[in-house]
Design a protein around this motif. Structure first.
Motif, mmCIF file in Angstrom:
data_model
loop_
_atom_site.group_PDB
_atom_site.id
_atom_site.type_symbol
_atom_site.label_atom_id
_atom_site.label_comp_id
_atom_site.label_asym_id
_atom_site.label_seq_id
_atom_site.Cartn_x
_atom_site.Cartn_y
_atom_site.Cartn_z
ATOM 1 N N GLN B 22 0.823 -1.217 0.000
ATOM 2 C CA GLN B 22 0.000 0.000 0.000
ATOM 3 C C GLN B 22 0.849 1.255 0.000
ATOM 4 O O GLN B 22 0.368 2.326 -0.320
ATOM 5 N N ARG B 23 2.079 1.113 0.418
ATOM 6 C CA ARG B 23 2.930 2.294 0.495
ATOM 7 C C ARG B 23 4.393 1.871 0.425
ATOM 8 O O ARG B 23 4.714 0.700 0.695
ATOM 9 N N VAL B 24 5.225 2.806 0.075
ATOM 10 C CA VAL B 24 6.647 2.523 -0.115
ATOM 11 C C VAL B 24 7.453 3.504 0.723
ATOM 12 O O VAL B 24 7.231 4.712 0.626
ATOM 13 N N ILE B 25 8.354 2.982 1.531
ATOM 14 C CA ILE B 25 9.254 3.889 2.244
ATOM 15 C C ILE B 25 10.579 3.906 1.491
ATOM 16 O O ILE B 25 11.199 2.863 1.285
ATOM 17 N N GLY B 26 10.934 5.091 1.051
ATOM 18 C CA GLY B 26 12.183 5.232 0.296
ATOM 19 C C GLY B 26 12.816 6.573 0.620
ATOM 20 O O GLY B 26 12.610 7.109 1.713
ATOM 21 N N TRP B 27 13.581 7.084 -0.329
ATOM 22 C CA TRP B 27 14.267 8.355 -0.090
ATOM 23 C C TRP B 27 13.832 9.372 -1.143
ATOM 24 O O TRP B 27 13.559 9.022 -2.279
ATOM 25 N N THR B 28 13.798 10.609 -0.745
ATOM 26 C CA THR B 28 13.508 11.666 -1.704
ATOM 27 C C THR B 28 14.516 12.785 -1.472
ATOM 28 O O THR B 28 15.137 12.852 -0.409
ATOM 29 N N THR B 29 14.650 13.650 -2.488
ATOM 30 C CA THR B 29 15.666 14.670 -2.331
ATOM 31 C C THR B 29 15.091 15.918 -1.680
ATOM 32 O O THR B 29 13.907 16.208 -1.787
ATOM 33 N N CYS B 33 20.696 18.175 -3.815
ATOM 34 C CA CYS B 33 20.739 16.771 -4.175
ATOM 35 C C CYS B 33 21.360 15.925 -3.066
ATOM 36 O O CYS B 33 21.173 14.724 -3.011
ATOM 37 N N TYR B 34 22.094 16.566 -2.156
ATOM 38 C CA TYR B 34 22.771 15.773 -1.136
ATOM 39 C C TYR B 34 22.003 15.719 0.174
ATOM 40 O O TYR B 34 22.396 15.014 1.079
ATOM 41 N N ASP B 35 20.949 16.507 0.324
ATOM 42 C CA ASP B 35 20.202 16.338 1.575
ATOM 43 C C ASP B 35 18.970 15.459 1.359
ATOM 44 O O ASP B 35 17.838 15.896 1.386
ATOM 45 N N ASN B 55 20.913 7.408 -4.153
ATOM 46 C CA ASN B 55 22.238 7.840 -4.586
ATOM 47 C C ASN B 55 23.209 7.731 -3.415
ATOM 48 O O ASN B 55 22.895 7.093 -2.410
ATOM 49 N N SER B 56 24.336 8.367 -3.527
ATOM 50 C CA SER B 56 25.372 8.216 -2.497
ATOM 51 C C SER B 56 25.067 8.962 -1.209
ATOM 52 O O SER B 56 25.903 9.009 -0.317
ATOM 53 N N PHE B 57 23.909 9.569 -1.130
ATOM 54 C CA PHE B 57 23.570 10.289 0.109
ATOM 55 C C PHE B 57 22.381 9.660 0.822
ATOM 56 O O PHE B 57 21.722 10.293 1.639
ATOM 57 N N CYS B 58 22.104 8.400 0.486
ATOM 58 C CA CYS B 58 20.988 7.711 1.128
ATOM 59 C C CYS B 58 21.474 6.953 2.359
ATOM 60 O O CYS B 58 21.226 5.757 2.525
ATOM 61 N N GLY B 59 22.179 7.654 3.218
ATOM 62 C CA GLY B 59 22.719 7.013 4.413
ATOM 63 C C GLY B 59 21.649 6.637 5.420
ATOM 64 O O GLY B 59 21.816 5.723 6.213
ATOM 65 N N SER B 60 20.528 7.340 5.406
ATOM 66 C CA SER B 60 19.567 7.131 6.497
ATOM 67 C C SER B 60 18.993 5.715 6.486
ATOM 68 O O SER B 60 18.768 5.118 5.448
ATOM 69 N N LYS B 152 25.303 20.006 -7.825
ATOM 70 C CA LYS B 152 24.965 18.669 -8.284
ATOM 71 C C LYS B 152 26.097 17.704 -7.948
ATOM 72 O O LYS B 152 27.266 18.095 -8.012
ATOM 73 N N VAL B 153 25.753 16.492 -7.569
ATOM 74 C CA VAL B 153 26.769 15.466 -7.352
ATOM 75 C C VAL B 153 26.397 14.268 -8.213
ATOM 76 O O VAL B 153 25.260 13.797 -8.166
ATOM 77 N N ILE B 154 27.325 13.815 -9.016
ATOM 78 C CA ILE B 154 27.042 12.679 -9.894
ATOM 79 C C ILE B 154 27.889 11.486 -9.474
ATOM 80 O O ILE B 154 29.104 11.594 -9.316
ATOM 81 N N ASP B 155 27.224 10.352 -9.288
ATOM 82 C CA ASP B 155 27.928 9.112 -8.963
ATOM 83 C C ASP B 155 28.587 8.583 -10.211
ATOM 84 O O ASP B 155 27.924 8.363 -11.222
ATOM 85 N N ALA B 156 29.898 8.410 -10.180
ATOM 86 C CA ALA B 156 30.580 7.836 -11.335
ATOM 87 C C ALA B 156 31.496 6.731 -10.837
ATOM 88 O O ALA B 156 32.686 6.951 -10.638
ATOM 89 N N GLY B 157 30.927 5.600 -10.546
ATOM 90 C CA GLY B 157 31.704 4.462 -10.045
ATOM 91 C C GLY B 157 32.385 4.798 -8.731
ATOM 92 O O GLY B 157 31.730 5.154 -7.758
ATOM 93 N N ASP B 158 33.717 4.744 -8.733
ATOM 94 C CA ASP B 158 34.471 5.005 -7.514
ATOM 95 C C ASP B 158 34.638 6.492 -7.247
ATOM 96 O O ASP B 158 35.223 6.894 -6.256
ATOM 97 N N LYS B 159 34.155 7.297 -8.161
ATOM 98 C CA LYS B 159 34.337 8.757 -8.030
ATOM 99 C C LYS B 159 33.001 9.454 -7.832
ATOM 100 O O LYS B 159 31.945 8.957 -8.220
ATOM 101 N N LEU B 160 33.083 10.623 -7.226
ATOM 102 C CA LEU B 160 31.922 11.501 -7.153
ATOM 103 C C LEU B 160 32.288 12.769 -7.908
ATOM 104 O O LEU B 160 33.270 13.440 -7.578
ATOM 105 N N GLU B 161 31.526 13.077 -8.950
ATOM 106 C CA GLU B 161 31.752 14.308 -9.705
ATOM 107 C C GLU B 161 30.884 15.383 -9.068
ATOM 108 O O GLU B 161 29.665 15.268 -9.047
ATOM 109 N N VAL B 162 31.528 16.405 -8.507
ATOM 110 C CA VAL B 162 30.778 17.434 -7.794
ATOM 111 C C VAL B 162 30.773 18.723 -8.611
ATOM 112 O O VAL B 162 31.827 19.276 -8.930
ATOM 113 N N LYS B 163 29.580 19.160 -8.967
ATOM 114 C CA LYS B 163 29.462 20.426 -9.703
ATOM 115 C C LYS B 163 29.151 21.531 -8.700
ATOM 116 O O LYS B 163 28.267 21.386 -7.856
#
Ligand code: SF4
Ligand code: SF4
Ligand code: SF4
Ligand code: FES
Lengths: 148, 357
Positions: B22-29, B33-35, B55-60, B152-163
């Protein structure tokens, strides 16, 4: 801490949590046997050593205790069968944590004293009071608002 | 990350549309983009990529959010039933709350097991999708390393491209991992109804690069005076916001002692250093033996206080004194502080005997 105005001699304030069935009776026996132990030991009777919440110990320090000791029945003899086994684990971890925070680890102690050990009760308290007197006033874990 | 997010959205939509959940618990921005924050989605159309993020900021840790979500749903059903009964209708015609879909990273599944063990959530009301994780980033570290005005932060494999508004930067992900991810326990889900992991790691790989007890050992080796100074310094920064308690999946009491004015310990800002210590000793003690070392408390602390050093001290002592124990490894474990070994348990005097500093 209590300071005797005349001598300025340091007299530690010690709080002893004693379980009703063994240690409190042990203290009673020490009293009726006219054994002496320091008057600065304030006994708080608890139903079982397992009743002692870590908060009790911290609260005692907050209110100005210089040392806190917990006494219960010898392992295996708890009136409620297993209470002191749980208390033993709890206090071990709490004491270790206090040490980790840099609070003098000698200020806390656990001793098992049975109802028949009036002698031992007096000895334990004398020994603990001596140790605390050596350590002096507790300054690390007290609340300055509670100090006179 | 792009690929896995797509798979997650697809699967969540399927399950919602089929009425399985009935519902989905997930993450939203959030604003940036990082909070990234936890969110509950109830409609398939809300699950568009961009609204639903992974993304790489879904620590919670979403395990915690199950408690309140399930409780709210059950309350809503009970209210509806009571209303129906009052109107003379059959309360049994009111549908149940249905299932909730939750996405859990490997470390979050430990917390989930712990919650099951403590009967805080009802397994039959939850559908768990384990999602692959390759480590979550700590935005504070990225900022400290010189990135400001991040757009903006883009996940690129082992790197994070930060704009950023001042130009682009690139960071090695391993340099900016959250503390908990640097010490990750492993990438295996301890509970899941299904797992989404497009490129599974070889078995046994996936532990964090750092030894999680290193910090505790370092402190233990200091003198008592140094430790005292260290903790005074750290804990005096605490503003008693209670975020560490609120985020913790092991802190689940309906009424917390620190909210109860009659407990004599409730307070907001600390008046003396004693209150700081009391709060922190008791908080850590209440979760001793139940803390899965999920790292949420340290992650959410706005003051950057290393709370994991308190939790891990308990974990280390428990392992040393009572044998290795990992909370949340499986459902139904008996926590060490509600257990004992009559013959082999150490006496509290061991703390003095250990001698040392
Ligand atoms: S601790 Fe491990 S599983 Fe959890 S978020 Fe970090 S890397 Fe992922
Ligand atoms: S105390 Fe911290 S690390 Fe432990 S379960 Fe709670 S939030 Fe997670
Ligand atoms: S999150 Fe940090 S500042 Fe807030 S109460 Fe916990 S330790 Fe204190
Ligand atoms: S009754 Fe004395 S320790 Fe339990």
């Amino acid at each position: 801490m209590q300071v005797n105005e005349n001598s300025k001699e340091f007299k530690p304030l010690i709080v002893a949590f004693c379980c009703n069935w063994c240690s409190y009776a042990g203290a009673d026996l020490a009293g009726t046997s006219r054994l002496s132990y320091p008057a600065d030991v304030k006994i708080i009777r608890v139903p079982c050593s397992c009743r002692v919440n870590p908060m009790f110990i911290l609260k005692a320090f907050e209110k100005g205790a210089d040392g806190v000791i917990m006494c219960g029945c010898h392992p295996g003899d708890c009136h409620y069968t297993t209470g002191n086994y749980y208390a033993r684990r709890r206090m071990t971890l709490l004491f270790s944590m206090l040490d980790y925070l840099g609070v003098d680890k000698e200020r806390v102690r656990v001793e098992w004293v049975s109802a028949a050990e009036g002698q031992r009760f007096a000895m334990v308290m004398n020994d603990f009071a001596k140790k605390i007197t050596e350590l002096g006033e507790n300054v690390k874990l007290g609340d300055i608002r509670c100090k006179k | 990350m792009q690929e896995i997010t797509g798979l997650m959205v697809k699967r969540a939509k399927e399950l919602l549309e089929a009425g399985e959940v009935q519902r989905v618990i997930g993450w939203t921005t959030g604003d940036f983009c990082y909070d990234v924050t936890p969110a509950v989605f109830t409609k398939a159309e809300d699950l568009e990529e961009g609204k639903f993020v992974y993304n790489s900021f879904c620590g919670s840790n979403l395990s915690k959010y199950l408690i309140q979500t399930l409780r709210n749903d059950i309350n809503a059903v009970n209210t509806a039933k009571a209303m129906a009964a009052r109107k003379g209708e059959n309360p049994d015609d009111i549908p149940g709350p249905g299932k909730t879909l939750v996405f859990l990273k490997p470390c979050d599944t430990y917390s989930f097991n712990q919650l099951l063990t403590e009967h805080r959530i009802d397994k039959s009301l939850v559908y768990v999708i384990g999602v692959a994780c390759r480590g979550m980033a700590d935005i504070e570290k990225i900022k400290l390393m010189g990135a400001s005005g991040i757009t903006k932060v883009i996940d690129a494999g082992d790197k994070l491209e930060v704009k950023t508004i001042y130009g682009d930067k690139s960071f090695d992900k391993k340099d900016v991992l959250l503390e908990k991810c640097a010490c990750c326990k492993g990438k295996e889900h301890k509970y899941a109804d299904e797992v989404i992991d497009p490129e599974p790691l070889p078995e046994g790989e996936g532990k964090g690069p750092m030894d999680r007890m290193a910090g505790v050992t370092m402190l233990e080796e200091m003198t008592a005076e140094e430790r005292y100074a260290f903790w005074n310094d750290q804990l005096s920064r605490c503003i008693k916001c209670y975020a560490c308690r609120n985020a913790c999946p092991a802190c689940t009491c309906m009424k917390c002692v620190f909210d109860n004015p009659r407990s004599g310990v409730d307070s907001k800002a600390n008046v003396t250093e004693f209150e700081e210590k009391m709060y922190h000793i008791i908080r850590a003690f209440h979760v001793a033996g139940r803390c899965t070392d999920c790292g949420e408390c340290s992650r959410v602390c706005p003051q950057g206080i290393p709370l994991h050093l308190l939790n891990r001290k308990f974990i280390k002592d428990i392992n040393e004194f009572y044998g290795d124990y990992q909370a949340g490894e499986a459902e139904g474990q008996r926590a060490p502080l509600v257990n004992f070994d009559a013959e082999n348990d150490v006496e509290p005097s061991i703390v003095n005997e250990k001698g040392g500093n």
